[in-house]
Write a protein that holds these residues in place. Structure first.
Motif, PDB file in Angstrom:
ATOM      1  N   SER A 252       6.947  -2.188  -9.696  1.00  0.00           N
ATOM      2  CA  SER A 252       7.640  -1.151  -8.931  1.00  0.00           C
ATOM      3  C   SER A 252       7.709   0.197  -9.637  1.00  0.00           C
ATOM      4  O   SER A 252       8.052   1.198  -8.998  1.00  0.00           O
ATOM      5  CB  SER A 252       9.064  -1.616  -8.596  1.00  0.00           C
ATOM      6  N   VAL A 253       7.379   0.283 -10.920  1.00  0.00           N
ATOM      7  CA  VAL A 253       7.468   1.547 -11.630  1.00  0.00           C
ATOM      8  C   VAL A 253       6.355   2.485 -11.161  1.00  0.00           C
ATOM      9  O   VAL A 253       5.244   2.046 -10.845  1.00  0.00           O
ATOM     10  CB  VAL A 253       7.367   1.322 -13.155  1.00  0.00           C
ATOM     11  N   ILE A 254       6.703   3.790 -11.044  1.00  0.00           N
ATOM     12  CA  ILE A 254       5.661   4.742 -10.697  1.00  0.00           C
ATOM     13  C   ILE A 254       4.872   5.080 -11.963  1.00  0.00           C
ATOM     14  O   ILE A 254       5.428   5.286 -13.040  1.00  0.00           O
ATOM     15  CB  ILE A 254       6.232   6.013 -10.044  1.00  0.00           C
ATOM     16  N   VAL A 279       7.444   9.128 -14.265  1.00  0.00           N
ATOM     17  CA  VAL A 279       7.509  10.560 -13.951  1.00  0.00           C
ATOM     18  C   VAL A 279       6.770  10.863 -12.652  1.00  0.00           C
ATOM     19  O   VAL A 279       7.309  11.507 -11.743  1.00  0.00           O
ATOM     20  CB  VAL A 279       6.936  11.401 -15.100  1.00  0.00           C
ATOM     21  N   ARG A 280       5.542  10.429 -12.541  1.00  0.00           N
ATOM     22  CA  ARG A 280       4.717  10.673 -11.364  1.00  0.00           C
ATOM     23  C   ARG A 280       3.709   9.533 -11.233  1.00  0.00           C
ATOM     24  O   ARG A 280       3.464   8.809 -12.176  1.00  0.00           O
ATOM     25  CB  ARG A 280       4.001  12.023 -11.454  1.00  0.00           C
ATOM     26  N   GLY A 281       3.139   9.442 -10.046  1.00  0.00           N
ATOM     27  CA  GLY A 281       2.203   8.364  -9.807  1.00  0.00           C
ATOM     28  C   GLY A 281       2.624   7.533  -8.617  1.00  0.00           C
ATOM     29  O   GLY A 281       3.275   8.030  -7.678  1.00  0.00           O
ATOM     30  N   VAL A 282       2.285   6.230  -8.626  1.00  0.00           N
ATOM     31  CA  VAL A 282       2.577   5.356  -7.489  1.00  0.00           C
ATOM     32  C   VAL A 282       3.019   3.993  -7.997  1.00  0.00           C
ATOM     33  O   VAL A 282       2.712   3.594  -9.124  1.00  0.00           O
ATOM     34  CB  VAL A 282       1.329   5.174  -6.585  1.00  0.00           C
ATOM     35  N   GLU A 286       2.958   0.994  -3.079  1.00  0.00           N
ATOM     36  CA  GLU A 286       2.387   2.228  -2.522  1.00  0.00           C
ATOM     37  C   GLU A 286       0.872   2.262  -2.690  1.00  0.00           C
ATOM     38  O   GLU A 286       0.141   2.708  -1.790  1.00  0.00           O
ATOM     39  CB  GLU A 286       3.024   3.444  -3.189  1.00  0.00           C
ATOM     40  N   PHE A 287       0.432   1.770  -3.811  1.00  0.00           N
ATOM     41  CA  PHE A 287      -1.009   1.715  -4.073  1.00  0.00           C
ATOM     42  C   PHE A 287      -1.686   0.776  -3.070  1.00  0.00           C
ATOM     43  O   PHE A 287      -2.775   1.064  -2.552  1.00  0.00           O
ATOM     44  CB  PHE A 287      -1.238   1.229  -5.509  1.00  0.00           C
TER      45      PHE A 287
END
Length: 588
Positions: A252-254, A279-282, A286-287
């Motif tokens: 679950s971490v982005i 910080v940013r990403g998916v 979501e991926f």
């Protein structure tokens, strides 16, 4: 004095230690000048093992019943999956760039679509073959040089401290690492082109009937047959063993993410999203939704975070998250295995040194033929079994003509390459192989430059003259005994003239008279002819006289039959011819 010397020794020792420390720090700085691994997202703890501690049975029993006992998904790859020598479809790879909104977080990334995964996709060890054995790490740029990759990205997980490669690894048909049945998500390509996603047994990995030619391990099975498979994957993977926390947090971490996927047509997809952990990403969910939107049906998760690096033609095309030694900049991390899209290989790669590999096909030189330029083929008849095919063409056996060795040497030539000139005279035939002469009738000798021996003639001079007298010569070609001295064969005519001259000389010296038979004398023949004419003329006259007498008697019977008067008739001589004339005139 001793104290002074001890001070000098102590100073020298400390100076040496200081220099060593400075050198060591310099080396460390050089090693850290590329990247500082501050963005780590890995599910493995450093306790001497990696992956799920569960057995394959546990993985099989935890999955949905609709999948039965099969813990992996297979599909044929795009473009002739069962033919490793199939023609490569262009383009080899298509790269698409995106800048998508993920839950109000905009992140850039890339998707690469590979048309011929069986022939153009490879798993590579770090930097070189044997990189995993040596626990070496290298940037994706460096590792991609091994195959001149068109597209490359980071792949499997690794120990960030020791560099050890994790998971099952097969690179270009070579088993690099066997994880002994550890249950983590894998992607592989079998020899027949089948794409494989999911959990494998050790027997699957070591299968020899249809072996893996490429295999790499990840963590997290994202999509299975068009459905999100993260929940089932979390049950199969181990828990509470991640450096970033529980398995739930890892999912679950982005963060920056990398995945291998496939679409319905069997095209392989490499998807990468830029980011930085927390910080940013998916997230992985979501991926998964992003991959579904772009046509993926099967997908596994590869190493991400600061390892995520996307390289196009040897140049980094994404935005890695690890800091360089200067915090103002970001640098690509030294990672373990990479996946690479390259031009299709030929089999063998060097085309047996008889050609050049272009887009997976050997462009053969000269007369080399076959998929791997392994067969010499000179024309449709291949030198007609009368020569040896070479790269430059047929090398004909002696007696046969270039270029296809299908014809014998032409008239007047023989030997290797028909380069030798025949020496046969008087129309003799030259053997195309040896140059031996087969003479025309009447001639003999090595080069047919001699006529038949005295008293012989014909083919091979095997016939014996038959001119009555065995000492007489006949014509060396025809065998005729009546020989003209003007015969076209000057040598033979000269020989006969010499013989006649010698004979005349002997006759003159010994005063010999040549014997001439009666029938060979022209005067005798003339007399006989004249006598024959005279006799014929006389016989004709006698016949005519008899005819006249017969006619006269028939017209004057009294005269012819009256008896002669005895002693009263005077006989007078009569001119027979005059009488006939008188008779003729009286009748008129």
């Amino acid at each position: 004095m001793a104290a002074y010397m001890w001070q000098k020794v102590s100073f020298a020792i400390w100076q040496t230690l200081l220099i060593s420390l400075v050198w060591t720090m310099t080396q460390c700085k050089e090693e850290m000048s590329i990247t500082f691994p501050d963005d780590i997202i890995t599910p493995y703890v450093e306790q001497g093992y990696h992956g799920s501690p569960h057995s394959h049975r546990h993985t099989r029993e935890c999955q949905n019943a609709k999948y039965g006992n099969v813990t992996h998904q297979t599909q044929p790859s795009y473009n002739h999956p069962n033919n490793s020598n199939a023609k490569v479809t262009l383009p080899i790879v298509t790269v698409k760039r995106f800048f998508d909104d993920f839950s109000n977080r905009v992140s850039p990334g890339h998707i690469a679509y590979i048309n011929n995964p069986l022939r153009t996709f490879s798993v590579l060890e770090p930097f070189e073959v044997g990189g995993c054995d040596s626990k070496r790490r290298a940037t994706v740029e460096e590792s991609s040089e091994q195959r001149k990759c068109l597209v490359a990205t980071n792949a499997g997980y690794f120990n960030t401290h020791t560099g050890e490669c994790y998971g099952n690894i097969v690179s270009d048909g070579r088993l690099v690492s066997n994880s002994n049945g550890i249950q983590n998500a894998h992607f592989g390509i079998r020899k027949n082109g089948t794409l494989v996603f999911g959990y494998l047994t050790e027997e699957d990995v070591l299968d020899t009937e249809n072996p893996f030619v490429q295999l790499i391990g990840g963590v997290g099975w994202i999509l299975r047959d068009g459905e999100v498979y993260l929940e089932e994957s979390m049950k199969a993977e181990c828990t509470d063993t991640e450096e970033t926390g529980s398995i739930n947090k890892f999912f679950s971490v982005i963060s920056a993410r990398t995945a291998l996927a496939s679409d319905r047509e069997g095209r392989l997809m490499i998807a990468q999203v830029d980011g930085q952990t927390t910080v940013r990403g998916v997230t992985l969910d979501e991926f998964a939704q992003f991959l579904l939107k772009h046509g993926a049906v099967n997908a596994i998760n590869l190493d991400g975070g600061g390892s995520a690096t996307f390289v196009i033609n040897g140049t980094v095309a994404n935005y890695p998250s690890d800091h360089c030694s200067d915090p103002a900049f970001r640098c690509a991390r030294q990672v373990s295995t990479v996946v690479c899209v390259h031009e299709a290989d030929c089999s063998p790669p060097d085309c047996n040194s008889h050609g050049q590999c272009v887009l997976g096909e050997c462009q053969c030189r000269g007369n080399w033929r076959g998929p791997g330029c392994e067969v010499l083929q000179c024309g449709a008849r291949n030198c007609s079994h009368h020569g040896i095919c070479t790269e430059d063409g047929c090398k004909c056996f002696a007696g046969y003509q270039f270029p296809y060795c299908s014809q014998l040497c032409g008239p007047g030539t023989y030997g290797n390459g028909c380069q030798s000139e025949c020496l046969c005279e008087h129309g003799g035939d030259c053997d195309p192989l040896t140059g031996d002469c087969t003479c025309m009738p009447g001639y003999t000798g090595q080069y047919c430059d001699e006529i038949c021996p005295y008293g012989f003639y014909g083919p091979g001079c095997r016939e014996q003259c038959n001119c009555g007298d065995t000492s007489c010569a006949c014509h060396h070609i025809t065998g005729l005994c009546n020989i003209s001295y003007m015969y076209n064969d000057t040598a033979y005519a000269n020989l006969l003239q010499a013989g006649q001259c010698l004979a005349n000389s002997v006759i003159s010296e010994q005063h010999l008279v040549p014997y001439i038979s009666l029938w060979e004398n022209p005067y005798v023949i003339a007399c006989i002819v004249l006598l024959t004419v005279l006799i014929t003329s006389l016989m004709c006259n006698i016949a005519l006289l008899c005819f006249r007498c017969t006619c006269k008697c028939s017209t004057r019977p009294m005269n012819c039959n009256s008896p002669m008067r005895s002693n009263k008739v005077a006989y007078h001589p009569v001119n027979l011819f005059q009488a006939f004339e008188d008779e003729d005139s009286s009748s008129l």
